[in-house]
Design an enzyme around this catalytic site. Structure first.
Site, PDB file in Angstrom:
ATOM      1  N   SER A   1     -30.969  15.276   8.790  1.00  0.00           N
ATOM      2  CA  SER A   1     -30.746  14.096  10.380  1.00  0.00           C
ATOM      3  C   SER A   1     -32.640  14.716  10.638  1.00  0.00           C
ATOM      4  O   SER A   1     -33.121  15.480  10.295  1.00  0.00           O
ATOM      5  CB  SER A   1     -30.552  15.361  11.531  1.00  0.00           C
ATOM      6  OG  SER A   1     -31.099  15.880  12.712  1.00  0.00           O
TER       7      SER A   1
ATOM      8  N   HIS B   1       0.168  14.977  14.015  1.00  0.00           N
ATOM      9  CA  HIS B   1      -0.500  16.107  15.362  1.00  0.00           C
ATOM     10  C   HIS B   1      -1.951  15.913  15.250  1.00  0.00           C
ATOM     11  O   HIS B   1      -2.482  17.093  16.200  1.00  0.00           O
ATOM     12  CB  HIS B   1      -0.024  16.580  16.435  1.00  0.00           C
ATOM     13  CG  HIS B   1       1.710  16.152  16.922  1.00  0.00           C
ATOM     14  ND1 HIS B   1       1.987  14.779  17.050  1.00  0.00           N
ATOM     15  CD2 HIS B   1       2.103  16.578  15.647  1.00  0.00           C
ATOM     16  CE1 HIS B   1       2.818  14.672  17.193  1.00  0.00           C
ATOM     17  NE2 HIS B   1       3.308  15.485  16.347  1.00  0.00           N
TER      18      HIS B   1
ATOM     19  N   GLU C   1     -18.920   7.975   8.103  1.00  0.00           N
ATOM     20  CA  GLU C   1     -18.839   7.481   9.311  1.00  0.00           C
ATOM     21  C   GLU C   1     -19.124   5.570   9.250  1.00  0.00           C
ATOM     22  O   GLU C   1     -18.771   4.780  10.235  1.00  0.00           O
ATOM     23  CB  GLU C   1     -19.956   7.082   9.619  1.00  0.00           C
ATOM     24  CG  GLU C   1     -19.672   9.389  10.209  1.00  0.00           C
ATOM     25  CD  GLU C   1     -20.924  10.086  10.713  1.00  0.00           C
ATOM     26  OE1 GLU C   1     -21.066  10.497  12.246  1.00  0.00           O
ATOM     27  OE2 GLU C   1     -22.040  10.321  10.566  1.00  0.00           O
TER      28      GLU C   1
ATOM     29  N   LYS D   1     -28.821  20.478   9.001  1.00  0.00           N
ATOM     30  CA  LYS D   1     -27.333  18.657   8.670  1.00  0.00           C
ATOM     31  C   LYS D   1     -27.621  18.104   7.402  1.00  0.00           C
ATOM     32  O   LYS D   1     -28.421  17.957   7.373  1.00  0.00           O
ATOM     33  CB  LYS D   1     -27.951  17.805  10.114  1.00  0.00           C
ATOM     34  CG  LYS D   1     -27.374  18.589  11.597  1.00  0.00           C
ATOM     35  CD  LYS D   1     -27.126  18.308  12.251  1.00  0.00           C
ATOM     36  CE  LYS D   1     -25.732  16.916  12.083  1.00  0.00           C
ATOM     37  NZ  LYS D   1     -25.187  16.476  13.329  1.00  0.00           N
TER      38      LYS D   1
END
Ligand code: ARG
Length: 459
Positions: free
Chosen positions: A276, A155, A289, A282
């Site tokens: 970024s 979970h 992804e 970043k």
């Protein structure tokens, strides 16, 4: 202009020509198309359907067309529809009328089925090789971080400590099943369809055993109608690829999570991270992804082909030309994803200080504490309840379990003794000493087995 317009009084409309053409994408089948045609020509010579010199002329012509294509000199013409007609028309241009004999005793329907099966055989080999590459990266990562412990989750809540190697071995298992699925798919791909003609078989004395042997096929199709209209092998590849991509997407998701400041378990190598355009701090996991994202298109290709095939009457229907673009996209996407995930996983840096800290928080040893009481004859259900209250108490005090005094423990159960402090992450791991458990010696054995699989069965 196609050469198969004998019965028509008009040329095809430009619109229809453009709409039906497939050469812009099926041209990548050229090596398979030519290999199939060469064997077909040799078989016809052997059977006396064409003469030996005719077959030789055809074979030489085909070989030189292959060279033209490879040197970028071949002009693909959409008005000739597909790769088959492009090659055949060029053959006739080059060797004259005898080139027109190549298409004896076959049809584009058994020809395209053949090309696709030859292509898919290679695509399966490529997928298995790619999977092996990723497995190797995962096992190497596990081997070089053997002692690293991470929280195991259910979970997405910290649950029990596990070895990082155990976690990596879980992906090894998933990928092992993927390999098995591709091997099963190969069994149903490795079947010669050539000799089925347009749909009913051919009226020449062909030798299908010869064709199968020369083209390296295991078996020969048993029914001509089925052979020209069977695309199950593409569906099976796409299904296996979808499941494999699903596995990659899960690994990718963990990389995304683990590389976040919130988790901080790993740092991606600069070569596999992106910046970024606006936020200078970043370091983004775009590769992971995209692997996660590309899973969607691979599923989409499977759904598209299932839908294309649904309800088609026997035998070949032109709908089936729609099998290719999605399939090629799946093959390319899967191979690229496997390769880049392997590269990323073999350069990832594990932040051992953070993982070590993470296993100290979140009461990961609560189950072990309950097991401790069970060993002192407390029924498990009671033990569970006692420890639940103990954890709630500790968390109210902002303490970890090892910070509690023995008196505090004893308030919850008189069974707690000094030895409760010997429950540690190490003892927790070591206790999971069953087949498939995370005990270090079990994991050591599992790693050795995985290595052996990689060495003994590379593809
Ligand atoms: N381009 C076609 C395909 O990919 C080849 C078979 C064409 N057959 C036909 N009867 N038009 O399916």
């Amino acid at each position: 202009m196609s050469q198969i317009r004998g019965r028509f009084k008009k040329e095809t409309s430009k619109l229809a020509e453009a709409y039906t053409a497939s050469v812009q994408f099926d041209k990548r089948l050229y090596p398979y198309d030519i290999a199939g045609s060469i064997v077909h020509a040799r078989m016809m010579a052997k059977q006396g359907i064409v003469t030996e010199p005719e077959a030789r002329t055809i074979v030489d012509g085909l070989n030189s067309i292959k060279e033209e294509i490879e040197q970028g000199k071949f002009k693909f013409k959409p008005e000739l529809e597909d790769i088959h007609m492009n090659i055949e028309s060029r053959l006739i241009e080059k060797v004259g009328e005898v080139g027109g004999k190549l298409h004896t005793a076959r049809s584009r329907n058994d020809q395209i089925a053949l090309d696709l099966r030859l292509f898919t055989r290679d695509a399966i080999a490529g997928a298995i090789k790619g999977i092996r590459g990723l497995q190797n990266a995962l096992i190497t990562l596990a081997e070089t971080n053997k002692g690293t412990v991470i929280p195991g989750y259910t979970h997405l809540q910290r649950a029990q400590p596990v070895l990082l190697a155990h976690h990596m071995l879980a992906y090894f298992e998933m990928l092992e099943r993927d390999i098995h699925r591709f091997r099963c798919c190969r069994q149903r791909t490795d079947i010669l369809p050539l000799g089925s003609g347009a749909l009913a078989g051919v009226s020449y004395e062909i030798d299908r055993e010869f064709l199968a042997k020369e083209l390296g096929f295991d078996r020969i199709s048993e029914n001509s109608l089925d052979a020209v209209s069977d695309r199950d092998f593409l569906l099976e590849y796409e299904a296996a690829a979808s499941i494999c991509m699903m596995h990659l997407s899960r690994l990718a998701e963990e990389i995304v999570l683990w590389s976040s400041v919130e988790f901080g378990f790993i740092e991606l190598d600069d070569a596999y991270a992106t910046g970024s355009s606006i936020m200078p701090q970043k370091k983004n996991p775009d590769v992971a992804e995209l692997a996660r994202g590309k899973t969607g298109r691979v599923y989409g290709n499977l759904m598209a082909l299932l839908t294309t095939m649904k309800g088609l009457p026997l035998s070949y229907n032109r709908d089936m030309q729609e099998d290719k673009e999605g399939f090629f996209d799946t093959v390319d996407t899967l191979l690229a994803s496997l390769e880049i995930m392997a590269g990323m996983m073999s350069t990832v840096h594990i932040k051992a200080e953070n993982t070590a800290q993470a296993v100290q928080q979140g009461y990961l040893l609560a189950t072990d504490l309950a097991d401790y009481l069970v060993k002192k004859a407390e029924p498990f259900r009671n033990a569970h309840d006692i420890v639940a209250r103990l954890v709630s108490y500790a968390s109210g005090q902002d303490k970890t379990l090892d910070m509690l005094s023995l008196e505090a423990y004893k308030q919850f159960s008189p069974l707690f003794e000094e030895d409760v402090y010997s429950i540690t992450v190490e003892s927790s791991l070591a206790a999971r000493d069953n087949i498939g458990g995370t005990a270090p010696k079990r994991v050591e054995q599992a790693l050795a087995n995985a290595r052996k699989t990689l060495e003994e069965s590379p593809a």
